[in-house]
Write an enzyme that holds these catalytic residues in place. Sequence first.
Site, short mmCIF file in Angstrom:
data_model
loop_
_atom_site.label_atom_id
_atom_site.label_comp_id
_atom_site.label_asym_id
_atom_site.label_seq_id
_atom_site.Cartn_x
_atom_site.Cartn_y
_atom_site.Cartn_z
N CYS A 184 87.93 21.84 40.77
CA CYS A 184 88.44 20.48 40.86
C CYS A 184 88.77 19.94 39.48
O CYS A 184 89.60 19.04 39.33
CB CYS A 184 87.46 19.56 41.58
N GLU A 192 83.56 13.22 46.24
CA GLU A 192 84.09 13.98 45.10
C GLU A 192 85.34 14.70 45.59
O GLU A 192 85.25 15.74 46.25
CB GLU A 192 83.05 14.98 44.59
#
Length: 507
Positions: free
Chosen positions: A295, A261
């Site tokens: 993010c 990720e």
Amino acid sequence: MNLPATDELRSLATTTLERCGVDAAVLRGDASSRTPITGGTLLPVATTDAAGVDAAVDRAQEAFLTWRTTPAPVRGALVRRFGELLTQHKADIATLITLEAGKITSEALGEAQEMIDICEFAVGLSRQLYGSTMPSERPGHRLMETWHPLGVVGVISAFNFPAAVWSWNTALALVCGDPVIWKPSDLTPLTALACAGVLRKAIEEAGAPEHLSQVVLGGADVGERLVDSTGVALLSATGSTRMGRAVGPRVAARFGRSLLELGGNNAAIVAPSADLDLTTRGIVFSAAGTAGQRCTTLRRVIAHSSVADEIAERVANAYRTLAIGNPMQDGVLVGPLINERSHQNMERALAAAVEQGGKVVVGGGRRLADDAPDAFYAEPALVRMPEQSDIVREETFAPVLYVLGYDDIDEAVALNNAVPQGLSSSIFTGDQAEAERFLAADGSDCGIANVNIGTSGAEIGGAFGGEKETGGGRESGSDAWRSYMRRATNTVNYSGQLPLAQGVTFT
């Protein structure tokens, strides 16, 4: 700026850790935790060396031998108890998230709630680890697949979600039959110790293997040891694209699995038909929430030329009203950047944007506190850009929002996709055809594509992750559980004969 004294924060951290069952012995060591609220030092912690990582892997492998044969619903009962204890300690976990990551209280509580939610999801999943049955071409044969526990799962997490991302991995891994070794960010060790303390209590109450959950603290060398360990079957790593480029090949070289990720450079398209009141609210939270350190933070607004000026003005006006400061104080919406390097990166990005033809409409300055020179509070910045230049294609982990224009929906989609990252995206529109165009196979190329909502704030029911330089990993909901298990295809012959597949004869 009204900031608490570091001594006050240190005392708060100590009492909170005690409530979470953290042994005072681990709060003596060779490293120190820090709070971005004041820039001061909180508590010492003991780091792990290479031998300690190896020992943790050995203990986890031993626990795996027992846990993999424990019925999945029984494994789910452990996660249920963990969720119950997290509910009791929700405020404690949130307090430590705020102290170490600088999140405002509401966002920190939201992260703690996300941990509880994934436990609820995983408990249900423990009775739904389904395989498929397929028709066999051979008479008297049954063809099926079964899913089995994979092995030790290593988790490397980032500072911005110091608890939730670990819980996504851990709740699923435990019900799938896997022990977990967690290497948290070296910026948020106290949050990790508290989470581990709560899970340890659940493990003790359930009579489960002691070393199903372990924490190893330290810097990059500790993470590298996990990455290279052949005893770690799956390495789940959250962080920058640069980190992923190093981790992925090293895990692959030993034929391990990796779940990555990585970075995001998320955009929202604003169509002419968009509800601009709703759009403004969605943009402001997505871009300025968590001080731009998610993010999934919104970093690009791609607005139709007919509304670009108005939406830029609306967002700029909203930015001017944002309360910036102590994240523990009621009414504050934007807390500190994690450290000086983040602030330097923000300054560098803004300078590059201006050099590449941009104009800073609002924000970008630093809010100074006389009694906290090592704390970095930044004003969220909005920058009008004539084109998607090099700096716009980069992910700057700070509250910098670029506004670009477009003339038709195909151009907007192309701009959305014309960056190396592919995590999250959204479109604000009242036109169903435009929404469907954005969600189509030739629309947004991101792992997350939203309509009339911002790019951040994903729920645990859907799989979380992205494409391209975001790494391709999927965590949390949907069928993300399959990453934590191994698949076996089974053929059962009950015919009493031995026909071969594809009509092969061998007599």
